[in-house]
Design a protein around this motif. Structure first.
Motif, short mmCIF file in Angstrom:
data_model
loop_
_atom_site.label_atom_id
_atom_site.label_comp_id
_atom_site.label_asym_id
_atom_site.label_seq_id
_atom_site.Cartn_x
_atom_site.Cartn_y
_atom_site.Cartn_z
N UNK A 224 0.84 -1.21 0.00
CA UNK A 224 0.00 0.00 0.00
C UNK A 224 0.87 1.26 0.00
N UNK A 225 1.95 1.23 0.80
CA UNK A 225 2.84 2.39 0.85
C UNK A 225 3.52 2.61 -0.50
N UNK A 226 3.97 1.54 -1.10
CA UNK A 226 4.66 1.67 -2.39
C UNK A 226 3.70 2.12 -3.47
N UNK A 227 2.49 1.58 -3.46
CA UNK A 227 1.50 1.98 -4.48
C UNK A 227 1.24 3.49 -4.42
N UNK A 228 1.05 4.00 -3.20
CA UNK A 228 0.75 5.43 -3.04
C UNK A 228 1.91 6.29 -3.56
N UNK A 229 3.14 5.93 -3.21
CA UNK A 229 4.30 6.70 -3.66
C UNK A 229 4.52 6.54 -5.17
N UNK A 230 4.31 5.35 -5.69
CA UNK A 230 4.50 5.12 -7.12
C UNK A 230 3.48 5.91 -7.94
N UNK A 231 2.24 5.94 -7.47
CA UNK A 231 1.22 6.73 -8.16
C UNK A 231 1.58 8.21 -8.15
N UNK A 232 2.10 8.67 -7.00
CA UNK A 232 2.46 10.09 -6.87
C UNK A 232 3.60 10.48 -7.80
N UNK A 233 4.63 9.66 -7.88
CA UNK A 233 5.83 10.05 -8.62
C UNK A 233 5.87 9.52 -10.05
#
Length: 456
Positions: A224-233
């Motif tokens: 979940x943490x990686x998905x949020x950051x990946x979507x952002x960047x």
């Protein structure tokens, strides 16, 4: 220090994987809307992460006359973007206590950073920035031309100044003649020197796009943490539409004649004798590739192998002897038998002793005990590699970049343990069959009488 497990100890290792490793080894994968694949490998033992971006492009994809551009581009990626000054990328990583690097293969290019988990977003921002904002111009002191000069010097130091690598380059160019692997990853000096900023821009626009990239994050994170950051960047990057995915892979034809290449150089202190045969690849022939790895482990995989025990320990004709295969390329790599003669031993005598042992193996085969020991060692090595965060990221990234799957990585130990004695010897007999052609390579010092260092 490398840990070698044999016999019962290896078998025990296969059934005694630490609980933390079992928990960590549960990858999750998903795709962003722009086509970028994401793999998350949780590992909560320490608050650090390994962040990797793999591009599905390597030396195999280069246009004729443009050799070395994939590797050169790896260098250029660390220079300048619209928002970062030259060299600032590395400085930011260092200021945040991290490490960064990259590597280029025939089959892919990968970039990675290892940082504290709270810096993961910063690393994603840096990688996303250079995916779209890289500066490439015709300034003689600019990022492209200056790095082109760096790569030329790298070739001088790593290849042109290393007799063993020079010889290997000559051998592989014949083994892979007509195949895209034929030219070494660093490229031909004259072709690298002729690469232009326009070549760089065309390469960048064609291959450096999110739909041609794989993001792998291993470490103290959740999906979940990686998905949020990946979507952002990364998620906001629009695909170029030019990353077509049409790779230049093709099967490597068998050698049609046997050749000997001799290379002499004053820098050679220890002669080396080798034979290169056509091998296989795990991508094209998964089971046969594993069987070949098992067979070559028995034949020449270490100090307890058949070859080492015969020509080094018993006959004392060599100071080293081994066999191995390049099975991790997409297309077929070489299978090698190699040895270094003891003082006073001629190449002819060394070759005769080595090939006598190989012939004995081909005729008599392997014992079940040898196969169990070899396959358990290889499977245990794969399992214990899961203890390394960076190795986890590399295993998944390289496999996916070659067109494989997550399951290919997960199932490797079980598939390796299932190789039979019959499969192992069949793979070795096929590769080293009497009717198979090969390239013999001899690395030698200059002829004493003339002092020449010319290649023969």
């Amino acid at each position: 220090m490398k840990q070698i497990l044999t016999g019962g100890l290896a078998a025990l290792a296969l059934s005694a994987l630490p609980a933390f490793a079992e928990e960590a080894w549960k990858p999750t994968t998903f795709n962003l809307d722009n086509g970028m694949q994401v793999v998350v490998v949780p590992d909560h033992r320490a608050p650090v992460v390994t962040h990797m971006v793999w591009y599905k492009v390597g030396a195999v994809d280069e246009q004729p006359g443009k050799s070395g551009i994939a590797h050169l581009f790896e260098h250029v990626m660390f220079q300048q973007t619209d928002t970062l000054a030259p060299g600032e990328f590395d400085k930011i990583v260092s200021r945040n206590g991290g490490q960064s690097n990259a590597f280029t293969s025939w089959d892919y290019t990968a970039y990675f950073e290892r940082v504290a988990k709270e810096q993961l977003g910063t690393m994603m921002g840096l990688e996303a920035d250079r995916m779209v904002n890289l500066v490439i111009n015709d300034d003689p002191e600019g990022p492209f031309i200056s790095e082109r000069d760096v790569v030329k010097e790298e070739r001088r130091q790593r290849i042109d100044n290393n007799p063993g690598v020079i010889l290997q380059e000559q051998v592989l160019s014949k083994l892979w003649a007509g195949h895209p692997y034929e030219i070494t990853v660093i490229g031909k000096m004259e072709e690298v020197a002729a690469l232009t900023p326009e070549d760089g821009l065309n390469f960048y626009h064609e291959y450096y796009s999110p739909e041609n990239a794989i993001l792998v994050v291993a470490g103290d994170v959740t999906p979940e943490e990686v998905r949020a950051l990946a979507e952002e960047h990364y998620g906001k990057i629009q695909p170029t539409g030019t990353a077509h995915g049409e790779r230049k892979w093709q099967s490597v034809p068998l050698l049609t004649q046997t050749e000997t290449i001799v290379y002499r150089d004053p820098k050679v202190r220890q002669p080396v004798w080798s034979r290169y045969y056509n091998g296989t690849s795990e991508t094209r022939e998964p089971r046969e590739s594993l069987a070949l790895d098992v067979g070559l482990e028995i034949l020449g995989g270490g100090m307890t192998s058949r070859l080492y025990q015969s020509v080094v320990e018993q006959q004392q004709l060599a100071i080293d002897a081994s066999s191995y295969a390049w099975t991790t390329l997409h297309d077929e790599g070489p299978a090698l038998i190699t040895a270094s003669p003891a003082p006073g031993v001629s190449m002819d005598d060394l070759e005769a002793a080595v090939m006598a042992e190989v012939s004995k193996v081909l005729e008599e085969g392997f014992t079940d005990e040898e196969v169990v020991r070899a396959r358990n060692k290889l499977a245990a090595s794969a399992i214990y590699s899961r203890d390394s965060q960076s190795t986890q990221a590399n295993n998944f990234g390289s496999t996916l970049a070659l067109g494989g799957t997550i399951e290919d990585v997960l199932s490797y130990p079980d598939r390796m343990k299932s190789i039979t004695t019959e499969e192992a010897i069949a793979a070795v007999r096929k590769v080293f069959a009497p009717d198979r052609h090969y390239i013999e390579a001899q690395l030698l010092p200059p002829v004493a009488e003339t002092g020449t260092d010319a290649a023969e």
